[in-house]
Enzyme design. Structure first.
Site: not given
Length: 140
Positions: A114, A128, A11, A117, A51
């Site tokens: 965080n 995905e 990320k 993913h 998302y």
């Protein structure tokens, strides 16, 4: 054990802090091999589409803003039980609850930032990976 392919996204917070090499090295040390990799800057449409499952959740807008603020690295990782293994390596979504030595415990700034993913099931991994890579781009 089954050889699987899963998706990992490093990320914006990971890319901004130059953690890409460390994180990829960790995956490789743990037996997950990148078989497709791309650095990209997600558009709003890209992030909202990826998302979409979270669209009705209160954090959706914040998540889209975060994921579009700077580049990410998307990877297809392959190895034995790759989905579960990747999730073990990443650690809990909330870094305060993540096990010692996991990527999120080591590098995540917060539950929102965080660092990584990872797909949560083999079925979602297939969806995905296909979201970011053509079949011919996933090699190895």
């Amino acid at each position: 054990m089954a050889i699987e392919t899963t998706l990992s996204i490093l990320k914006p917070d990971a890319v901004e802090r130059n953690l890409v090499g460390k994180i990829i090295a960790r995956f490789e040390e743990e037996g997950l091999r990148p078989v497709a990799i791309r650095r990209m800057h997600l558009s709003r449409a890209d992030a909202e589409g990826f998302y979409a499952v979270h669209k009705e959740r209160p954090f959706f807008g914040e998540l889209v803003e975060f994921m579009t603020r700077s580049p990410v690295v998307v990877m297809a990782l392959r190895g034995e039980n790759a989905v579960a293994r990747n999730r073990e390596i990443m650690g809990a979504t909330n870094p305060a609850e993540a096990a010692e030595g996991t990527l999120r415990k080591l590098y995540a700034k917060s539950i929102g930032e965080n660092t990584v993913h990872g797909s949560d099931s083999a079925e979602n991994a297939a969806i995905e990976v296909a979201y970011f890579f053509r079949t011919t781009e996933v090699n190895g």
